[in-house]
Design a protein around this motif. Sequence first.
Motif, mmCIF file in Angstrom:
data_model
loop_
_atom_site.group_PDB
_atom_site.id
_atom_site.type_symbol
_atom_site.label_atom_id
_atom_site.label_comp_id
_atom_site.label_asym_id
_atom_site.label_seq_id
_atom_site.Cartn_x
_atom_site.Cartn_y
_atom_site.Cartn_z
ATOM 1 N N MET A 67 0.834 -1.204 0.000
ATOM 2 C CA MET A 67 0.000 0.000 0.000
ATOM 3 C C MET A 67 0.867 1.253 0.000
ATOM 4 O O MET A 67 0.644 2.191 -0.789
ATOM 5 N N ALA A 68 1.871 1.283 0.867
ATOM 6 C CA ALA A 68 2.751 2.450 0.949
ATOM 7 C C ALA A 68 3.479 2.676 -0.369
ATOM 8 O O ALA A 68 3.645 3.825 -0.812
ATOM 9 N N ASN A 69 3.906 1.595 -1.014
ATOM 10 C CA ASN A 69 4.595 1.729 -2.292
ATOM 11 C C ASN A 69 3.651 2.248 -3.373
ATOM 12 O O ASN A 69 4.060 3.018 -4.253
ATOM 13 N N CYS A 70 2.379 1.827 -3.333
ATOM 14 C CA CYS A 70 1.390 2.375 -4.265
ATOM 15 C C CYS A 70 1.172 3.862 -3.991
ATOM 16 O O CYS A 70 0.989 4.662 -4.923
ATOM 17 N N MET A 71 1.186 4.237 -2.724
ATOM 18 C CA MET A 71 1.037 5.646 -2.370
ATOM 19 C C MET A 71 2.215 6.463 -2.894
ATOM 20 O O MET A 71 2.037 7.584 -3.384
ATOM 21 N N ARG A 72 3.415 5.906 -2.811
ATOM 22 C CA ARG A 72 4.596 6.606 -3.337
ATOM 23 C C ARG A 72 4.490 6.788 -4.853
ATOM 24 O O ARG A 72 4.833 7.845 -5.392
ATOM 25 N N ALA A 73 4.018 5.740 -5.533
ATOM 26 C CA ALA A 73 3.843 5.838 -6.979
ATOM 27 C C ALA A 73 2.784 6.877 -7.323
ATOM 28 O O ALA A 73 2.933 7.643 -8.290
ATOM 29 N N ALA A 74 1.703 6.909 -6.548
ATOM 30 C CA ALA A 74 0.659 7.898 -6.769
ATOM 31 C C ALA A 74 1.212 9.311 -6.614
ATOM 32 O O ALA A 74 0.901 10.214 -7.412
ATOM 33 N N LYS A 75 2.032 9.523 -5.607
ATOM 34 C CA LYS A 75 2.651 10.824 -5.396
ATOM 35 C C LYS A 75 3.568 11.180 -6.568
ATOM 36 O O LYS A 75 3.519 12.307 -7.089
#
Length: 333
Positions: A67-75
């Motif tokens: 989830m955190a890695n998806c959030m980083r990609a989203a950012k």
Amino acid sequence: PQHGIRGDVQDNMIETDHTVDKRTGLPIYSLYSETREPTDAMLENVDTIVFDLQDVGCRIYTFVYTMANCMRAAKRLGKRIVVCDRPNPIGGNAIEGNITEHDFKSFVGQFEIPTRHGMTTGELARMFNEHFGIGCELEVVTMQGWRRDMWGDETGLAWVLPSPNIPTVDSCVVFPATVHIEGTEMSEGRGTTKPFELNGAPFIDAYDWAAALDAYSFPGVAFRQTNFIPTFQKCAGQLCGGVQIHVTDREAFTPVIVGIAMIKTAYDLYTEHFEWKKDPYEYVFDQNPFDVVCGTDKIRKAIESGASLKEIENSWADGLKDFAEARRAYLLY
């Protein structure tokens, strides 16, 4: 994520390939492959990432880091992420364990949080985003009817195993204890019908180990001496002496310190046979796997030096106090 799109793949460092779903024809991109974070190409035609995975309530489980890695990609790509919140199956009140140290961050501990964090997936997303500074466009879809004092089997929802060795809520209850055995050459019950509840090794005398654990008089738990033969993974095909953990009072049970006690007593009783895990853990090749599990080398060194269990537990107090204060702003229920 780890364990595959349908939760059927086994543990540590067993990757899944990118593929196409046979029923829908849609592409499946694996984030437990050559990459842990969505690539630009994966998200080229995506406006919003929807994250909807069931966590187990313990830091040492990889879904929240996907989830955190998806959030980083989203950012990075200017995308939006929506997290569909789900119950913490071991409740939202108790916190326990040591805080991950910076030098021991890994895919089973990307942030400075304790072993048992007492937060939902959505609450963790908010904390990762604001407190730990990911800074993406985030929406959390909150639950209706969940209370912090609920256990997973009190929600009225069916438990769908998120990975092959978490078949029940009882598995989640003991996981913050016996996941530590993953950092040793002992069996945590993989290859049995009671993973994480059955634990042991060929060199252990079940009665002696149970007696050593009983001597601590831990509340809410009984250790039943037992023997088992794992069908795969560590100790496969070998008769193991060990214990089955029976949680008699979930509210009183303190899994993290119980898990450390299991390691300490096994080390003290069988020092000449006991071994820390030899193979790397979650792609960390330059650290002791038990240290990777714990997010610190202090617990291993304390066990090896003969420190008391109380000394180990007391060393967590300041970190837990700070975390309890920091998490308050991100609680949704």
